[in-house]
Design an enzyme around this catalytic site. Structure first.
Site, PDB file in Angstrom:
ATOM      1  N   ASP A 138       0.847  -1.192   0.000  1.00  0.00           N
ATOM      2  CA  ASP A 138       0.000   0.000   0.000  1.00  0.00           C
ATOM      3  C   ASP A 138       0.884   1.244   0.000  1.00  0.00           C
ATOM      4  OD1 ASP A 138      -2.296  -1.523   0.080  1.00  0.00           O
ATOM      5  OD2 ASP A 138      -2.536  -1.363   2.263  1.00  0.00           O
ATOM      6  N   ARG A 139       0.337   2.331  -0.515  1.00  0.00           N
ATOM      7  CA  ARG A 139       1.099   3.572  -0.637  1.00  0.00           C
ATOM      8  C   ARG A 139       1.674   4.023   0.708  1.00  0.00           C
ATOM      9  NH1 ARG A 139      -1.157   9.155  -3.498  1.00  0.00           N
ATOM     10  NH2 ARG A 139       0.771  10.331  -3.315  1.00  0.00           N
TER      11      ARG A 139
END
Length: 314
Positions: free
Chosen positions: A142-143
């Site tokens: 995930d970012r």
């Protein structure tokens, strides 16, 4: 835009076997938005051997893909990573050989561009490694999650590691700071997870009886007055798995805007935690033609390590 799009027929050779159909299309249809790629998959407009397939279908040598007419934007010059980002990524490389890079991904950097993001990790690495023509993400983070991520420099390495991941031979270890006192006895969270898309387009995951089987192993690393540092080892690889399993046990992650507790997040932000506390701390894997596994570890970045050092231990 290019004109007069027509149906394409593509036969998969041995070099491209093992790749997911969605990833193949995203690469093959350069300039086409990812949302359109997933739409034509969902509507059954993409066929493999004349049959409908799902986005996670893995291609096999000899497969014949029917790709419907789609307009492809005229190819633009690739976005270049700034010198500052290139320097940061150069310093963040944890392991490298002729086929693989393992890098400590900074929080806030998406793994790839798209959905309003011009530049992601893979695009930045292609700027940093202009001589490498086959750089591909092996898996995703995930970012907001930092830490170990693998990038293959060769298709053969990509296929090998995808198989190792499928067979459960790559071990991933995360560190997470969770709200409250995580119980020692909660060593496993076995709860099925289901993805949901809100009307806003935001993706949420929840525990649901009709979800996909999902298992995470947890181990207490250190206790603090209001929270616990845990090691999380995902046995399955579902979206947001660690975050949702921790929330399900009543101990959401610090700084989690989706699944966390607003009041507690504000309290922890005042203590210096201004990002999601989820870090891919280590990978264990065996490389091709090697017998002994290697372990690659990523140190916590200062945004996590400094406020953590100030917390009052229990």
């Amino acid at each position: 835009m290019s004109s007069s799009p027509s149906v394409q027929w593509v036969e998969i050779d041995q070099e491209r076997a093992g790749q997911r159909i969605d990833n193949f299309l995203i690469t093959h249809l350069k300039g086409v938005p990812r949302t359109l790629v997933y739409r034509i998959l969902r509507k059954g407009e993409v066929r493999v051997n004349k049959g409908r397939i799902k986005a996670d279908y893995r291609l096999q040598a000899g497969d014949v893909i029917r790709i419907p007419p789609v307009r492809v934007a005229d190819e633009k010059a690739p976005v270049q990573a700034s010198e500052q980002l290139q320097e940061l990524l150069s310093r963040s490389i944890l392991f490298e050989n002729k086929g693989l890079i393992i890098i400590n991904k900074p929080s806030g950097l998406a793994v790839h561009g798209g959905s309003g993001i011009n530049l992601g990790l893979i695009e930045a690495l292609r700027t940093l490694y202009p001589q490498e023509k086959s750089l591909e993400l092996v898996h995703r983070l995930d970012r907001d999650t930092s830490g170990c991520i693998m990038v293959a420099k060769k298709r053969s390495m990509l296929r090998y590691l995808h198989n190792e991941l499928r067979e459960g031979r790559v071990q991933k270890y995360y560190q997470a700071l969770v709200q409250g006192r995580w119980p020692n006895r909660a060593t496993h969270v076995d709860a099925p997870l289901k993805k949901n898309e809100l009307s806003s387009g935001e993706r949420m995951v929840r525990v649901s009886a009709d979800g996909k089987p999902s298992l995470t192993e947890f181990r207490v690393l250190q206790r603090f007055r209001d929270c616990t540092l845990v090691e999380a080892k995902p046995i399955t690889g579902r979206t947001h798995q660690i975050r949702v399993h921790a929330q399900f046990k009543g101990h959401p992650l610090v700084g989690d805007p989706k699944y966390g507790t607003d009041d507690f997040n504000k309290q922890m932000k005042a203590a210096g935690f201004n990002r999601l506390f989820l870090h891919a701390a280590a990978l264990e894997l065996t490389l091709p033609d090697e017998r002994a596994p290697i372990r690659v570890e990523a140190p916590l970045d200062e945004r996590l390590s400094e406020p953590l050092a100030r917390l009052q231990a229990e």
